[in-house]
Design a protein around this motif. Sequence first.
Motif, mmCIF file in Angstrom:
data_model
loop_
_atom_site.group_PDB
_atom_site.id
_atom_site.type_symbol
_atom_site.label_atom_id
_atom_site.label_comp_id
_atom_site.label_asym_id
_atom_site.label_seq_id
_atom_site.Cartn_x
_atom_site.Cartn_y
_atom_site.Cartn_z
ATOM 1 N N GLY A 1 -4.850 0.092 -2.597
ATOM 2 C CA GLY A 1 -4.595 1.480 -2.951
ATOM 3 C C GLY A 1 -5.144 1.827 -4.311
ATOM 4 O O GLY A 1 -5.992 1.123 -4.869
ATOM 5 N N GLY A 2 -4.633 2.905 -4.857
ATOM 6 C CA GLY A 2 -5.058 3.366 -6.170
ATOM 7 C C GLY A 2 -4.286 2.700 -7.292
ATOM 8 O O GLY A 2 -3.646 1.659 -7.100
ATOM 9 N N GLY A 3 -4.340 3.321 -8.460
ATOM 10 C CA GLY A 3 -3.726 2.722 -9.630
ATOM 11 C C GLY A 3 -2.232 2.541 -9.518
ATOM 12 O O GLY A 3 -1.668 1.565 -10.028
ATOM 13 N N VAL A 4 -1.556 3.476 -8.856
ATOM 14 C CA VAL A 4 -0.098 3.370 -8.692
ATOM 15 C C VAL A 4 0.252 2.110 -7.915
ATOM 16 O O VAL A 4 1.103 1.315 -8.327
ATOM 17 C CB VAL A 4 0.459 4.624 -7.986
ATOM 18 N N VAL A 5 -0.416 1.913 -6.784
ATOM 19 C CA VAL A 5 -0.142 0.735 -5.950
ATOM 20 C C VAL A 5 -0.515 -0.547 -6.687
ATOM 21 O O VAL A 5 0.235 -1.538 -6.654
ATOM 22 C CB VAL A 5 -0.893 0.845 -4.610
ATOM 23 N N GLY A 6 -1.650 -0.552 -7.381
ATOM 24 C CA GLY A 6 -2.049 -1.750 -8.112
ATOM 25 C C GLY A 6 -1.055 -2.131 -9.185
ATOM 26 O O GLY A 6 -0.699 -3.309 -9.330
ATOM 27 N N ASP A 7 -0.595 -1.147 -9.954
ATOM 28 C CA ASP A 7 0.391 -1.420 -11.006
ATOM 29 C C ASP A 7 1.707 -1.913 -10.420
ATOM 30 O O ASP A 7 2.325 -2.859 -10.923
ATOM 31 C CB ASP A 7 0.640 -0.154 -11.828
ATOM 32 N N LEU A 8 2.169 -1.252 -9.369
ATOM 33 C CA LEU A 8 3.448 -1.573 -8.756
ATOM 34 C C LEU A 8 3.409 -2.925 -8.062
ATOM 35 O O LEU A 8 4.286 -3.783 -8.278
ATOM 36 C CB LEU A 8 3.814 -0.466 -7.765
ATOM 37 N N ALA A 9 2.387 -3.149 -7.225
ATOM 38 C CA ALA A 9 2.282 -4.419 -6.507
ATOM 39 C C ALA A 9 2.039 -5.575 -7.466
ATOM 40 O O ALA A 9 2.571 -6.679 -7.278
ATOM 41 C CB ALA A 9 1.154 -4.346 -5.475
ATOM 42 N N SER B 1 0.843 -1.190 0.000
ATOM 43 C CA SER B 1 0.000 0.000 0.000
ATOM 44 C C SER B 1 0.879 1.241 0.000
ATOM 45 O O SER B 1 2.107 1.148 0.133
ATOM 46 C CB SER B 1 -0.917 -0.007 1.228
ATOM 47 N N ASP B 2 0.254 2.404 -0.186
ATOM 48 C CA ASP B 2 1.018 3.629 0.036
ATOM 49 C C ASP B 2 0.732 4.121 1.450
ATOM 50 O O ASP B 2 -0.210 3.677 2.121
ATOM 51 C CB ASP B 2 0.752 4.685 -1.036
ATOM 52 N N GLU B 3 1.569 5.038 1.909
ATOM 53 C CA GLU B 3 1.505 5.422 3.318
ATOM 54 C C GLU B 3 0.167 6.061 3.690
ATOM 55 O O GLU B 3 -0.343 5.859 4.799
ATOM 56 C CB GLU B 3 2.670 6.381 3.617
ATOM 57 N N THR B 4 -0.421 6.799 2.760
ATOM 58 C CA THR B 4 -1.688 7.466 3.046
ATOM 59 C C THR B 4 -2.828 6.464 3.172
ATOM 60 O O THR B 4 -3.613 6.493 4.128
ATOM 61 C CB THR B 4 -2.009 8.494 1.944
ATOM 62 N N VAL B 5 -2.933 5.561 2.196
ATOM 63 C CA VAL B 5 -4.009 4.565 2.208
ATOM 64 C C VAL B 5 -3.822 3.584 3.363
ATOM 65 O O VAL B 5 -4.789 3.185 4.020
ATOM 66 C CB VAL B 5 -4.078 3.835 0.857
ATOM 67 N N ALA B 6 -2.566 3.195 3.610
ATOM 68 C CA ALA B 6 -2.304 2.246 4.694
ATOM 69 C C ALA B 6 -2.800 2.777 6.031
ATOM 70 O O ALA B 6 -3.330 2.027 6.857
ATOM 71 C CB ALA B 6 -0.813 1.928 4.760
ATOM 72 N N ALA B 7 -2.631 4.080 6.260
ATOM 73 C CA ALA B 7 -3.064 4.666 7.525
ATOM 74 C C ALA B 7 -4.579 4.563 7.708
ATOM 75 O O ALA B 7 -5.073 4.506 8.836
ATOM 76 C CB ALA B 7 -2.623 6.130 7.593
ATOM 77 N N VAL C 1 4.860 2.242 0.386
ATOM 78 C CA VAL C 1 5.658 3.138 -0.462
ATOM 79 C C VAL C 1 5.075 4.543 -0.311
ATOM 80 O O VAL C 1 3.943 4.702 0.141
ATOM 81 C CB VAL C 1 5.614 2.705 -1.949
ATOM 82 N N PRO C 2 5.810 5.574 -0.698
ATOM 83 C CA PRO C 2 5.246 6.928 -0.664
ATOM 84 C C PRO C 2 4.085 7.041 -1.648
ATOM 85 O O PRO C 2 4.060 6.370 -2.678
ATOM 86 C CB PRO C 2 6.419 7.817 -1.088
ATOM 87 N N PRO C 3 3.107 7.889 -1.367
ATOM 88 C CA PRO C 3 1.999 8.071 -2.308
ATOM 89 C C PRO C 3 2.451 8.834 -3.547
ATOM 90 O O PRO C 3 3.409 9.605 -3.500
ATOM 91 C CB PRO C 3 0.980 8.885 -1.497
ATOM 92 N N GLY C 4 1.763 8.590 -4.668
ATOM 93 C CA GLY C 4 2.034 9.363 -5.872
ATOM 94 C C GLY C 4 2.674 8.577 -6.992
ATOM 95 O O GLY C 4 3.269 7.511 -6.781
ATOM 96 N N GLU C 5 2.561 9.105 -8.193
ATOM 97 C CA GLU C 5 3.043 8.458 -9.414
ATOM 98 C C GLU C 5 4.539 8.187 -9.381
ATOM 99 O O GLU C 5 5.036 7.251 -10.012
ATOM 100 C CB GLU C 5 2.702 9.344 -10.622
ATOM 101 N N ALA C 6 5.303 8.999 -8.631
ATOM 102 C CA ALA C 6 6.748 8.816 -8.566
ATOM 103 C C ALA C 6 7.134 7.456 -7.991
ATOM 104 O O ALA C 6 8.268 6.984 -8.197
ATOM 105 C CB ALA C 6 7.384 9.936 -7.745
ATOM 106 N N SER C 7 6.214 6.792 -7.285
ATOM 107 C CA SER C 7 6.522 5.471 -6.715
ATOM 108 C C SER C 7 6.519 4.363 -7.766
ATOM 109 O O SER C 7 6.976 3.249 -7.487
ATOM 110 C CB SER C 7 5.546 5.128 -5.594
ATOM 111 N N LYS C 8 6.003 4.635 -8.963
ATOM 112 C CA LYS C 8 6.084 3.637 -10.033
ATOM 113 C C LYS C 8 7.453 3.738 -10.690
ATOM 114 O O LYS C 8 7.602 4.078 -11.854
ATOM 115 C CB LYS C 8 4.967 3.845 -11.047
ATOM 116 N N SER C 9 8.483 3.411 -9.909
ATOM 117 C CA SER C 9 9.878 3.589 -10.328
ATOM 118 C C SER C 9 10.663 2.311 -10.089
ATOM 119 O O SER C 9 10.231 1.413 -9.365
ATOM 120 C CB SER C 9 10.515 4.727 -9.529
#
Length: 374
Positions: free
Chosen positions: A110-118, A48-54, A76-84
Amino acid sequence: MSKPSPHLTVHVPLDGGRDYDILIGRGLIAGAGGRVAALKGRAAVIVSDETVAALYAAPLRESLEAAGLRSGLVTVPPGEASKSYGCFAAVCDGLLAHKVERGDLVVALGGGVVGDLAGFAAASLRRGVRFVQVPTSLLAQVDSSVGGKTGINSPLGKNLIGAFHQPRLVLADTATLDTLSEREMQAGYAEVAKYGLIGDAGFFDWCEAHWAGIFSGGPERDEAVAVCCRAKAGVVVRDEREDGERALLNLGHTFGHALERLTGYDGARLVHGEGVAIGLALAFRFSARLGLCPGQDAGRVANHLAMAGLPTTLAQVPGGCGDADALLDAMAQDKKVRDGALTFILARGIGKSFIAPGIDRAEVRAFLQDELAA
């Protein structure tokens, strides 16, 4: 957390025993444990990202553990930059540290970033472990959590590194959308409207009449998520690896992804759904310019997106987006490029989109120059 309520189910009938269900409704996180345990893993580790996890990691872990599953959490930190590359490595190492085995499950919360990354981490870990999507943004619930596209971004372009890896279950708890900011809801709504514009003019009509109910959390919200998931599931079953029809789901994305790259994937300036909204409006205006689409349809699309609070012009990109040549260069890294030629998704009208390969670069450049000047 919201109490469980009756849910809608969309089945994705992929072959080879890879079929799965998308469950849509309020309160699904509270009952997630039993449904995930039914997939027969011993452990389920959440990414998850830190915001959603909380907000949601604790009740999700409680449900998983109550069902007899060992759980863990990687953030991971929230935001598109985490897809790295860096975050991808950190997620893989985090899952391995939690001793995730091939028979276990990764849960993308989480959102799309977390789904793609995970999902990409699950596809790569031990050469493939199963994963579950628990999307918490409107954009993820109607689009990115379904269909098995996973991946990360490169400095050269969006989603250029990844894999097709289908989830085993999708739990779209629509109560989680209550905590989204207005901007995040607006961004997700661009993907909702997209499904009407691709091939369902009646759904676009419905969106024009009921979009406010989607935002406010009425029954229209669950219905919109279900309609979008059914539409995407149908396309995915017919063209899982985007060899043909599935490219239609990228309506607006050739422009949108280029804008995201040129803004440095900086969510403070432009988030994915905002780029898609501008891309949808541009795709229809470009179609009208080419004589393919009635001008009134292009105007209707832009007007509806603007009414929902979305940007529809290049001038609305904070800090600008470069010149026409910069935009063209960014588009050249689009996944639909074939033999160096640009492929666009264009439209003959609302609900009448089609794949248009080999579009002349000079025509696109002239259109972009005019849009920038406007």
